[in-house]
Design a protein around this motif. Structure first.
Motif, PDB file in Angstrom:
ATOM      1  N   ILE A 129      41.630  50.635  50.562  1.00  0.00           N
ATOM      2  CA  ILE A 129      42.307  49.845  49.529  1.00  0.00           C
ATOM      3  C   ILE A 129      41.434  48.644  49.186  1.00  0.00           C
ATOM      4  O   ILE A 129      41.104  47.831  50.052  1.00  0.00           O
ATOM      5  CB  ILE A 129      43.699  49.385  50.001  1.00  0.00           C
ATOM      6  N   SER A 131      41.037  45.169  47.023  1.00  0.00           N
ATOM      7  CA  SER A 131      41.882  44.148  46.396  1.00  0.00           C
ATOM      8  C   SER A 131      41.023  43.008  45.884  1.00  0.00           C
ATOM      9  O   SER A 131      40.030  42.622  46.512  1.00  0.00           O
ATOM     10  CB  SER A 131      42.906  43.594  47.398  1.00  0.00           C
ATOM     11  N   GLY A 194      39.547  58.749  43.462  1.00  0.00           N
ATOM     12  CA  GLY A 194      40.432  57.599  43.267  1.00  0.00           C
ATOM     13  C   GLY A 194      39.818  56.486  42.452  1.00  0.00           C
ATOM     14  O   GLY A 194      40.540  55.637  41.933  1.00  0.00           O
ATOM     15  N   LEU A 195      38.487  56.460  42.338  1.00  0.00           N
ATOM     16  CA  LEU A 195      37.819  55.476  41.490  1.00  0.00           C
ATOM     17  C   LEU A 195      37.151  56.193  40.322  1.00  0.00           C
ATOM     18  O   LEU A 195      36.799  57.373  40.422  1.00  0.00           O
ATOM     19  CB  LEU A 195      36.786  54.680  42.290  1.00  0.00           C
ATOM     20  N   GLU A 196      36.909  55.463  39.253  1.00  0.00           N
ATOM     21  CA  GLU A 196      36.423  56.111  38.029  1.00  0.00           C
ATOM     22  C   GLU A 196      34.960  56.513  38.082  1.00  0.00           C
ATOM     23  O   GLU A 196      34.533  57.421  37.368  1.00  0.00           O
ATOM     24  CB  GLU A 196      36.656  55.208  36.807  1.00  0.00           C
ATOM     25  N   THR A 209      34.175  50.229  40.619  1.00  0.00           N
ATOM     26  CA  THR A 209      35.334  50.014  39.770  1.00  0.00           C
ATOM     27  C   THR A 209      35.398  48.541  39.420  1.00  0.00           C
ATOM     28  O   THR A 209      34.713  47.700  40.024  1.00  0.00           O
ATOM     29  CB  THR A 209      36.627  50.450  40.484  1.00  0.00           C
ATOM     30  N   LEU A 211      38.077  45.403  39.162  1.00  0.00           N
ATOM     31  CA  LEU A 211      39.410  44.959  39.553  1.00  0.00           C
ATOM     32  C   LEU A 211      39.793  43.724  38.758  1.00  0.00           C
ATOM     33  O   LEU A 211      39.066  42.721  38.744  1.00  0.00           O
ATOM     34  CB  LEU A 211      39.444  44.629  41.047  1.00  0.00           C
ATOM     35  N   GLU A 215      44.535  42.673  41.349  1.00  0.00           N
ATOM     36  CA  GLU A 215      44.696  44.126  41.254  1.00  0.00           C
ATOM     37  C   GLU A 215      44.208  44.809  42.536  1.00  0.00           C
ATOM     38  O   GLU A 215      43.306  44.324  43.211  1.00  0.00           O
ATOM     39  CB  GLU A 215      43.916  44.684  40.064  1.00  0.00           C
ATOM     40  N   GLN A 216      44.819  45.958  42.825  1.00  0.00           N
ATOM     41  CA  GLN A 216      44.404  46.809  43.940  1.00  0.00           C
ATOM     42  C   GLN A 216      44.056  48.196  43.424  1.00  0.00           C
ATOM     43  O   GLN A 216      44.674  48.698  42.490  1.00  0.00           O
ATOM     44  CB  GLN A 216      45.528  46.959  44.983  1.00  0.00           C
ATOM     45  N   ARG A 217      43.052  48.811  44.036  1.00  0.00           N
ATOM     46  CA  ARG A 217      42.708  50.200  43.752  1.00  0.00           C
ATOM     47  C   ARG A 217      42.471  50.897  45.090  1.00  0.00           C
ATOM     48  O   ARG A 217      42.039  50.278  46.064  1.00  0.00           O
ATOM     49  CB  ARG A 217      41.452  50.299  42.884  1.00  0.00           C
ATOM     50  N   THR A 218      42.698  52.200  45.120  1.00  0.00           N
ATOM     51  CA  THR A 218      42.573  52.968  46.360  1.00  0.00           C
ATOM     52  C   THR A 218      41.532  54.063  46.213  1.00  0.00           C
ATOM     53  O   THR A 218      41.553  54.828  45.240  1.00  0.00           O
ATOM     54  CB  THR A 218      43.928  53.584  46.758  1.00  0.00           C
ATOM     55  N   LEU A 219      40.646  54.121  47.180  1.00  0.00           N
ATOM     56  CA  LEU A 219      39.647  55.182  47.270  1.00  0.00           C
ATOM     57  C   LEU A 219      40.024  56.078  48.446  1.00  0.00           C
ATOM     58  O   LEU A 219      40.172  55.604  49.571  1.00  0.00           O
ATOM     59  CB  LEU A 219      38.250  54.586  47.484  1.00  0.00           C
TER      60      LEU A 219
END
Length: 722
Positions: A129, A131, A194-196, A209, A211, A215-219
């Motif tokens: 994750i 952040s 999970g990432l672009e 990615t 952020l 914001e949070q993104r998950t790989l």
């Protein structure tokens, strides 16, 4: 001993990734295991060879991942904020942050990374994750360096090979392949989503990615181990965690629960139970406690049998699985290379390239002279405690073959003896299996054949248990023969092993070697107390002689006055928790409560220093000199019989005996350490019934109360003999 005062304590300290290429033996290690899959990580959640040669992801005794290091895209290493393994031992959590850039454009703490890693069947699964805790958009570039060396576990432990297989070009940077000399294709495959933006290069993966603020993104990352195309079904992170949790709940449901009034001691019990859960492995025959990580993540006969004995009273399913597994893998023929003889019980079973090529003999290896009598001892105790006569009848043939091996050795040699049959095998086939484990009084190595003291004790107990099993099978003549042979063995043992001038009050020889007694006071003799072969009048004398062997943490393997003594030796002066626990159980059984209680207290003190996860062994340095236990290099943690020792010592203290067929529960001279006021056990199986028991200390004595939980009524008896 003045040199001891110069020893300073070495604290575990993490290594910042990328700062050194040298191994750091003090770097913390975080261990995960699921079935045949195990992994060792550092405090950043990485598999980094800089932290230790044992780091890796292993499956079937092969390292399928030798490097797995997360960095930022420009090569900077994250800063560790903390790491821990979940209470159910399924998941490693690691929290990281950005160290900032040298030019000051990005300050430390601009990015927060949270890693969750677990193992399931043949997969390492990770949820990462990302952040952005700042008020500015952040572009995050990550890099994962990964490598699969496909080295056999025995190579990593130090075995030299003249030739290895071939690392093959795959044309796919997501796969690394190895064709072994055994003809087996081994593959490691990495997948990210999970990432672009994700890009693969040979040995590296890049992901990036952007952020937005807060914001949070998950790989999501999956690493799969394959062998000849064998691959477990695809599963996501959450599904794997749920299945792991459900399995552990099911296993725990078959165990009694233990609750002590002492919260710190309770922490030891909880950690030991967690370690056992991690090491328990499903086999077609049932649960089996693999011996330990990283080097012994496999079924070992002696280790499994002793762990099952330690836990039988509150977790009989472990004993059932161990017995069924070993019965199904029993030797049926003679083979010098593997030390196989009809009726012998497995020493260990390994997989991997070197085993397949017979470069090492440990595929199915039987170089263990104590596993057969331990098998009989455990089988007798299991059947008596559970009343499971059907299990005995199901495995009657294996029981009789093993009994035949034990009786045959005694009839032929007078004692259970051993001498290896092939130069690649173990010189010593007792639990102390280092090459220098058996010496004479002058420190010289003894010569074969060997008859170890404790193995004769195991054989005595095995014959007694076998007699009861034969009675159940209706074979009264064979039962009488076993009882007669057990008494004959006791007489020979007293005549040949007892040395009245050994130690303060006399003791038993460590072994007979080529017919000569090894005049060394050792923990081998202490284990004989547990087996019942020592006459009552000798127990007190032996306990007095063992006083100098007690380090303050536990019982040393040999007395510090012995010529071969070395507190940093593997088997000549170190302290092994399981060995001390067996000795403590024997001392308590014989009424030698003082030393028994001090051993229990010493191991408890050591457990606190090891965060309640005792290693397989510690050094033998004196506690009063240093005040903390000195580590033994490369000791396994966790290890099954080190985890199980607390349960064996509690069983011995409360003197519990369970008879499932009679639905009877007995407490013989129960006691609790001075720091523990009460012990409550719930879900305790007594045959087909379950009961709850509460034991309460009142000075030097202990009373109990019984609560029936389910099933037919149970009779409870308190015996006071001293």
């Amino acid at each position: 001993m003045n040199q001891l005062m110069s020893i300073t304590r070495v604290q575990d300290a993490p290594v910042e990734a990328g700062t050194t290429r040298h191994e750091n033996p003090n770097a913390p290690t975080y261990v995960l295991k699921h079935r045949e899959l195990q992994a060792l990580f550092d405090a950043l959640g990485n598999i980094d060879p800089a932290a230790g040669r044992d780091r890796g992801l292993y499956w079937n005794c092969t390292r399928f991942l030798s490097r797995y290091v997360l960095r930022f895209g420009d090569g900077r290493s994250p800063v560790g904020l903390g790491a821990f393994v979940s209470a159910d031992h399924t998941t490693l959590f690691a929290d990281l942050t950005d160290p900032g850039t040298d030019d000051g454009r990005q300050k430390p703490g601009s990015i927060y990374l949270h890693r969750e890693t677990l193992l399931f069947e043949q997969r390492l699964l990770e949820k990462l994750i990302l952040s952005n805790p700042t008020q500015e958009p952040r572009k995050v570039r990550l890099r994962i360096d990964w490598e699969a060396d496909f080295r056999d576990l025995f190579e990593i432990r130090g075995s030299r090979r003249k030739k290895r297989g071939t690392h093959r070009e795959t044309g796919d940077p997501r796969r690394q392949e190895y064709l072994g000399l055994d003809g087996v294709e081994r593959v490691t495959r990495i997948e990210l989503h999970g990432l672009e933006a994700i890009r693969h290069e040979e040995g590296r993966v890049f992901a990036e990615t952007t952020l937005e603020p807060r914001e949070q993104r998950t790989l999501m990352i999956s690493i799969l181990c394959e062998q000849d195309g064998e691959a477990s079904a695809a599963i996501d992170f959450q599904g794997a965690r749920q299945m792991r949790t459900e399995w552990e709940r099911g296993v725990l449901g078959g165990m009694a629960a233990l609750r002590l009034s002492h919260e710190v001691f309770q922490s030891w019990i909880d950690q030991a139970r967690t370690d056992l859960l991690m090491l328990l492995t499903d086999t077609p025959q049932g649960l089996y406690p693999y011996a330990g990580t990283p080097w012994f993540c496999a079924p070992f006969g002696r280790d499994g049998l002793i762990t099952a004995l330690q836990t039988l009273w509150f977790a009989p399913a472990i004993a059932r699985g161990v017995l069924a597994f070993l019965a199904s893998h029993q030797a049926r023929e003679h083979d010098a290379f593997s030390e196989a003889e009809p009726g012998k019980i497995l020493h260990e079973s390994r997989k991997g390239e070197m085993v397949a090529l017979r470069e090492v003999p440990y595929g199915a290896y039987f170089g263990s002279a104590d596993s057969p009598p331990l098998f009989l001892k455990l089988l007798g105790r299991y059947v008596r405690q559970t009343g499971d006569g059907d299990f005995l009848r199901e495995h009657e043939a294996a029981f009789r073959r093993t009994l035949g091996w034990v009786r045959g050795k005694l009839a032929e040699e007078g004692f259970i003896t051993y001498a290896r049959h092939h130069e690649s095998g173990l010189v010593h086939q007792g639990w102390k299996d280092a090459d220098d484990a058996v010496t004479h009084a002058d420190g010289s190595r003894a010569e074969p054949p060997f008859a170890l003291a404790e193995i004769q004790g195991y054989a005595f107990a095995a014959l007694r248990e076998a007699a009861e099993l034969l009675d159940l099978l209706g074979d009264a003549e064979a039962a009488a023969g076993c009882r007669r042979e057990s008494e004959d063995l006791r007489e020979r043992f007293e005549r040949e092993f007892w040395l009245p001038d050994l130690g303060e009050s006399g003791g038993y020889a460590l072994a007979l070697a080529a017919g000569r007694p090894c005049r060394v006071l050792s923990s081998n003799a202490a284990q004989c107390l547990f087996c019942g072969i020592v006459p009552g009048e000798k127990a007190a004398a032996l306990a007095r002689s063992l006083e100098t062997s007690f380090s303050g943490w536990g019982l040393r393997t040999i007395d510090p006055g012995a010529a071969a003594y070395n507190p940093l030796s593997y088997h000549n002066g170190s302290v092994w928790p399981h060995d001390s626990a067996i000795a403590m159980a024997g001392l308590s059984r014989c009424g030698q409560r003082d030393l028994a209680e001090r051993i229990l207290e010493g191991l408890f003190a050591a457990a606190k220093d090891y965060d309640f996860r005792l290693p397989e062994l510690m050094s033998g340095f004196e506690r009063r000199k240093l005040g903390f236990p000195i580590r033994y290099p490369n000791a396994c943690r966790p290890q099954a019989w080190a985890a199980g020792c607390v349960f064996m010592m509690l069983e011995a203290a409360i003197g519990i005996r369970i008879d499932g067929a009679r639905r009877e529960l007995r407490f013989r001279d129960p006691w609790l350490p001075a720091s523990i006021d009460s012990l409550e056990v719930t879900g305790l199986r007594v045959g087909e019934a379950r009961v709850g028991v509460r034991l309460t200390r009142r000075g030097r004595t202990v009373d109990f109360s019984l609560r029936e939980e389910e099933g037919p009524p149970v009779t409870a008896v308190l015996e006071r003999t001293c």
